[in-house]
Design an enzyme around this catalytic site. Structure first.
Site, PDB file in Angstrom:
ATOM      1  N   HIS A 160     -11.442  -3.449   1.867  1.00  0.00           N
ATOM      2  CA  HIS A 160     -12.608  -2.220   2.689  1.00  0.00           C
ATOM      3  C   HIS A 160     -13.548  -3.185   3.218  1.00  0.00           C
ATOM      4  O   HIS A 160     -14.209  -2.610   4.000  1.00  0.00           O
ATOM      5  CB  HIS A 160     -12.802  -1.102   1.944  1.00  0.00           C
ATOM      6  CG  HIS A 160     -11.439  -0.457   1.368  1.00  0.00           C
ATOM      7  ND1 HIS A 160     -11.090  -0.518   0.231  1.00  0.00           N
ATOM      8  CD2 HIS A 160     -10.769   0.455   1.998  1.00  0.00           C
ATOM      9  CE1 HIS A 160     -10.139   0.114  -0.162  1.00  0.00           C
ATOM     10  NE2 HIS A 160      -9.876   0.819   0.965  1.00  0.00           N
TER      11      HIS A 160
ATOM     12  N   ARG B  12     -13.508  10.456  14.111  1.00  0.00           N
ATOM     13  CA  ARG B  12     -11.940   9.976  13.542  1.00  0.00           C
ATOM     14  C   ARG B  12     -10.877  11.331  13.651  1.00  0.00           C
ATOM     15  O   ARG B  12     -11.224  12.477  13.004  1.00  0.00           O
ATOM     16  CB  ARG B  12     -11.720   9.516  12.135  1.00  0.00           C
ATOM     17  CG  ARG B  12     -11.555   8.184  12.258  1.00  0.00           C
ATOM     18  CD  ARG B  12     -10.608   7.686  12.793  1.00  0.00           C
ATOM     19  NE  ARG B  12      -9.390   7.677  11.988  1.00  0.00           N
ATOM     20  CZ  ARG B  12      -8.817   6.731  11.031  1.00  0.00           C
ATOM     21  NH1 ARG B  12      -9.218   5.630  11.119  1.00  0.00           N
ATOM     22  NH2 ARG B  12      -7.694   6.673  10.562  1.00  0.00           N
TER      23      ARG B  12
ATOM     24  N   GLU C 156       4.350  -4.222   8.723  1.00  0.00           N
ATOM     25  CA  GLU C 156       4.438  -2.957   9.244  1.00  0.00           C
ATOM     26  C   GLU C 156       4.035  -2.844  10.859  1.00  0.00           C
ATOM     27  O   GLU C 156       3.195  -1.826  11.125  1.00  0.00           O
ATOM     28  CB  GLU C 156       3.629  -2.041   8.448  1.00  0.00           C
ATOM     29  CG  GLU C 156       4.090  -1.817   7.002  1.00  0.00           C
ATOM     30  CD  GLU C 156       3.193  -0.845   6.033  1.00  0.00           C
ATOM     31  OE1 GLU C 156       2.393   0.060   6.591  1.00  0.00           O
ATOM     32  OE2 GLU C 156       3.074  -1.172   4.750  1.00  0.00           O
TER      33      GLU C 156
ATOM     34  N   ASP D 131       5.095   4.069  -1.312  1.00  0.00           N
ATOM     35  CA  ASP D 131       3.580   4.440  -1.048  1.00  0.00           C
ATOM     36  C   ASP D 131       3.287   5.959  -1.608  1.00  0.00           C
ATOM     37  O   ASP D 131       3.916   6.823  -0.915  1.00  0.00           O
ATOM     38  CB  ASP D 131       3.123   3.921  -0.087  1.00  0.00           C
ATOM     39  CG  ASP D 131       2.911   2.665   0.085  1.00  0.00           C
ATOM     40  OD1 ASP D 131       2.723   1.614  -0.744  1.00  0.00           O
ATOM     41  OD2 ASP D 131       3.214   2.293   1.506  1.00  0.00           O
TER      42      ASP D 131
ATOM     43  N   GLU E 214      -6.036   0.440  -6.423  1.00  0.00           N
ATOM     44  CA  GLU E 214      -7.214  -0.078  -6.131  1.00  0.00           C
ATOM     45  C   GLU E 214      -8.004  -0.210  -8.005  1.00  0.00           C
ATOM     46  O   GLU E 214      -7.667   0.351  -8.691  1.00  0.00           O
ATOM     47  CB  GLU E 214      -8.220   1.151  -5.567  1.00  0.00           C
ATOM     48  CG  GLU E 214      -8.129   1.131  -4.154  1.00  0.00           C
ATOM     49  CD  GLU E 214      -8.831   1.888  -3.384  1.00  0.00           C
ATOM     50  OE1 GLU E 214      -8.772   2.500  -2.399  1.00  0.00           O
ATOM     51  OE2 GLU E 214     -10.109   2.144  -3.982  1.00  0.00           O
TER      52      GLU E 214
HETATM   53  N1  GLN Z   1       1.801   0.188   2.818  1.00  0.00           N
HETATM   54  C1  GLN Z   1       0.612   0.631   3.336  1.00  0.00           C
HETATM   55  C2  GLN Z   1      -0.198  -0.442   3.926  1.00  0.00           C
HETATM   56  O1  GLN Z   1      -0.221  -1.447   3.471  1.00  0.00           O
HETATM   57  C3  GLN Z   1      -0.119   1.660   2.535  1.00  0.00           C
HETATM   58  C4  GLN Z   1      -1.369   2.245   2.886  1.00  0.00           C
HETATM   59  C5  GLN Z   1      -2.128   3.101   2.111  1.00  0.00           C
HETATM   60  O2  GLN Z   1      -2.118   2.863   0.949  1.00  0.00           O
HETATM   61  N2  GLN Z   1      -2.941   3.950   2.376  1.00  0.00           N
HETATM   62  O3  GLN Z   1      -0.997  -0.116   4.855  1.00  0.00           O
END
Ligand code: GLN
Ligand code: ZN
Length: 756
Positions: free
Chosen positions: A696, A517, A486, A601, A667
């Site tokens: 994270h 932010r 990406e 997603d 998650e």
């Molecule tokens: N495909 C996105 C990434 O890997 C998914 C991001 C997300 O879950 N917010 O960044």
């Protein structure tokens, strides 16, 4: 107490600065580049300019104390003496505040979570057994005094005690924070006295929690608290406001108390029943008819009709926004790239203030007094209705024909067989969620493209080189299903919005998301159509570099809606289906180009969940329907993945199964067993990848701990349904961290994998 009623106001205003001045100043201060004096002077200037603009525009009551260095709930925790003991070691008050918000090397920050169903995030106060509430009114008194000295008709805004406690979390075995409500009454009583003394004529208490079902007792608690506060003899006029939905029973409860003014959100919920509350007869009803959280221009004629209806039911009807304009950009004037029609349909923060003032004038002086404004508003309504971009019959009939035959995929077992035959994956296949580290080369290329230093071809060349690096890395790591990383996406929603018709992407439309932010949500104004493939070139390029399957990577319709400003002239479900159709066409093009695995997603599926329980099923039904419309156009042999960014499914668990993705990555911050057992309990039988690596944190998880996680997972899910992956995209991590962590992840999968 007889405060002079006000007639025109807003609930609150943005504070990050029209040019994000506060963002720059706070980030500079955190980095040591900006002095305390500079920071405070930027803040004071922003407050002064904000108040001056609101008063000049004609509001006769101006909200103050809506400024914040970080977040208004954190400000309230400070006001009530409820910061956690671990920050006490920081001697300076502002630094202590920032430590609570962001943490330090040694101090864990407070958690952050979504502010109702908006994209703003607040800091969650922790209430422990040792929390001793005490009033520190410094901030609100200072801002009040500052504004009064400036000659502003200032109305301090404070989060009410019920909302504060119901949004706080109990720690160290303490009981539910709301049980301590009675302890806060004397503090708020004290506060009322101090505000009156300092010259406040009115005070606003925000109680948005009253539009939710978080606590069934909330209306009764509201009645008790505001009866007590209403009985305080030395106090300003009391204005209690609700927003984001229908206060339901809480409205009557508040009306039975001595508060002088009550606010309702007439855009997001409260309806005709407002007029049926007899106790409103001697109060000021603050009517939120101007949408504070979406970008559409108010239809003045219809807002005036609403206001006129309400007039009979309250002593005074004041005009206001439905909620704080914190949720919309500052001003339309900053957008230069808009066509005249689109511009005429919109109102950002400043324009909404003008609408409020116009409506108040019409109430006072009659419709004729604002005839020009009404004519302009009617022209905008007519132009919006007539604009061809708002109706694409071809899109609408395609959706109707697909949904009439049922937008769903074939039998899951048959799909599994077809995919196994095509993909030949080992048991416990390894994969990642989509993004790889945002390298400085990516950021430089993006900046140089924007400034014209490089052209589109050069940009594409550089992105391809990033993709080649990421593919090579994954090959070397031995992952089974690869991604392109990406690099070309600035943002997972904006990237698609920029390529779809029906969206407009503002240049300066910044909105605070949390702390410093900001985000710039696109505006979805018309029927959504896809003119050309959006991701196919990148995906096929990545696939050309490897024998392993590369996942196509798309954002789902619900997430695209959740992170945009969405048209308000048709049901969300219809808009979601149009976005879904565009994604569906993309999946088919990816498949035709040889892509065998496609991830859609939906990290925001849970975010859009309505605030009232009664509305949740209907939402989940259309959300699932849109996802299925987006993903059911492909053959059985194309494997559909989805990714969700949370592990506590709660009310959306059934919907996750209904999405019917072949593979769902989630998650798993809690234990894997719990996540998987939740899924088992509702009969989920497709494949699942509970994250074994917390992205994270910069920490590199060891092979052993991932082996333990996987063994745990295998106790709940058979090997043939289990995938191995991190819990989210890797965009925020460094290449070193990612390489080390994924090396261990692949090793863990190999150790646990049964010999196939
Ligand atoms: N495909 C996105 C990434 O890997 C998914 C991001 C997300 O879950 N917010 O960044
Ligand atoms: Zn995620």
């Amino acid at each position: 107490m007889t405060a002079q009623p006000f007639t025109a106001t807003i609930t609150g205003s943005p504070r990050i600065g029209p040019r994000r001045e506060l963002k720059r100043a706070t980030e500079g201060y955190w980095a040591g580049r900006t002095s305390r004096e500079e920071l405070e002077s930027v803040a004071a200037t922003l407050r002064r300019d904000t108040w001056a603009a609101l008063a000049e525009a004609g509001l006769d009551s101006v909200p103050v104390n809506t400024f914040s260095y970080y977040d208004q709930i954190l400000d309230t925790a400070v006001m009530l003496g409820a910061l956690p003991p671990r920050v006490a070691e920081v001697p300076d008050a502002l630094d202590r505040y920032f430590a609570a918000a962001r943490g330090t090397d040694t101090i864990q920050p407070l958690e952050m979570t979504k502010w109702f169903d908006t994209n703003y995030h607040y800091i969650v106060p922790e209430i422990g057994p040792d929390t001793r509430f005490s009033l520190d009114a410094t901030k609100v008194l200072d801002e009040l005094t500052e504004a009064l000295e400036q000659g502003i008709p200032a109305r301090p805004v404070v989060i009410g005690p019920i909302t504060f406690l119901l949004l706080s979390k109990a720690v160290e075995g303490a009981s539910a924070p709301i049980e301590r409500l009675d302890e806060l009454i004397p503090l708020y009583t004290d506060l009322l006295g101090r505000l009156a003394e300092a010259g406040a004529k009115w005070v606003q208490f925000d109680e948005p929690v009253l539009v939710t079902d978080i606590s069934a007792d909330a209306p009764a608690l509201a009645e008790r608290v505001y009866t007590a506060l209403g009985a305080v003899t030395k106090r300003p006029g009391l204005f209690v406001t609700t927003y984001f939905g229908d206060p339901g029973a809480a409205l009557g409860a508040l009306a039975r108390t001595p508060v002088e003014a009550i606010g309702v959100d007439l855009v997001a919920g409260a309806g005709a029943d407002v007029a049926a509350v007899p106790e409103l007869a001697d109060k000021t009803l603050v009517a939120g008819v101007v949408d504070g959280r979406n970008v559409w221009r108010t239809d003045l004629e219809s807002a005036l009709d609403t206001l006129t209806t309400l007039r009979g039911s309250a002593a005074t009807v004041a005009v206001s926004t439905s909620c704080s304009t914190l949720h919309v950009p500052y001003t339309l004037a900053a957008e230069t790239d808009l066509d005249d029609n689109l511009r005429s349909w919109l109102a950002f923060g400043a324009e909404k203030v003008t609408e409020v003032v116009t409506l108040a004038r019409a109430l006072r002086d009659g419709r004729e007094a604002v005839a020009d404004e009404i004519a302009a508003s009617n022209a905008a309504v007519a132009s919006r209705k007539a604009d061809p971009r708002l109706r694409n019959e071809q899109v609408r009939s395609r959706i109707a024909s697909i949904t009439s035959t049922g937008a769903q995929r074939g039998d899951a077992a048959a799909r599994r067989e077809a995919q196994d035959a095509r993909l030949h994956l080992p048991p416990l296949p390894t994969t990642t969620i989509g993004s790889y580290p945002q390298t400085s080369a990516i950021r430089i290329a993006r900046a140089e493209l924007r400034s014209g230093k490089i052209d589109k071809d050069e940009y594409i060349r550089r992105m391809k080189s990033e993709i080649a690096d990421v593919i090579a890395l994954q090959e070397q790591l031995g992952l089974d299903v690869l991604v392109h990383g990406e690099p070309e996406r600035n943002d997972m929603v904006q990237y698609f919005a920029e390529q779809l018709d029906g969206f407009f992407a503002p240049q300066n439309g910044w909105v605070q998301s949390y702390g410093s932010r900001c985000v710039r949500p696109p505006i979805l104004f018309g029927d959504v159509t896809r003119q050309h493939p959006m991701t196919v070139d990148w995906a096929t390029y990545a696939q050309s570099l490897t024998e392993k399957p590369v996942k196509g990577m798309l954002t789902g319709p619900v997430t695209i809606l959740a992170w945009s400003f969405v048209r308000d002239d048709q049901p969300l479900a219809d808009t979601a289906n149009q976005v879904a159709l565009a994604i569906r066409d993309e999946t088919v093009d990816l498949q035709d180009a040889g892509i065998a695995v496609i991830q859609v997603d939906e990290p925001a599926l849970r975010e859009l969940l309505p605030l009232r329980n009664a509305d949740k099923d209907a939402y989940l039904k259309w959300a699932v329907g849109a996802f299925r419309l987006a993903t059911s156009g492909v053959a059985d042999s194309t494997q559909i993945h989805t990714h969700l960014c949370y592990s506590e499914f709660g009310e959306v668990i059934g919907a996750i199964a209904d999405l019917d993705a072949d593979v769902t990555s989630i998650e798993a911050a809690r234990s894997h067993m719990e996540v998987l057992e939740d899924l088992n309990a509702i009969g989920f039988s497709n494949s699942v990848g509970p994250g074994v690596y917390d992205i994270h944190s910069p920490r590199v998880p060891s092979t052993d701990e991932m082996v333990t996680s996987l063994r745990e997972a295998l106790a709940a899910v058979p090997a043939k349904r289990l995938w191995v992956n991190p819990d989210c995209g890797l965009k925020t991590r460094s290449t070193e961290e990612v390489t080390a962590s994924l090396t261990n992840l692949v090793a863990a999968a190999q150790q646990v994998r049964p010999d196939a």
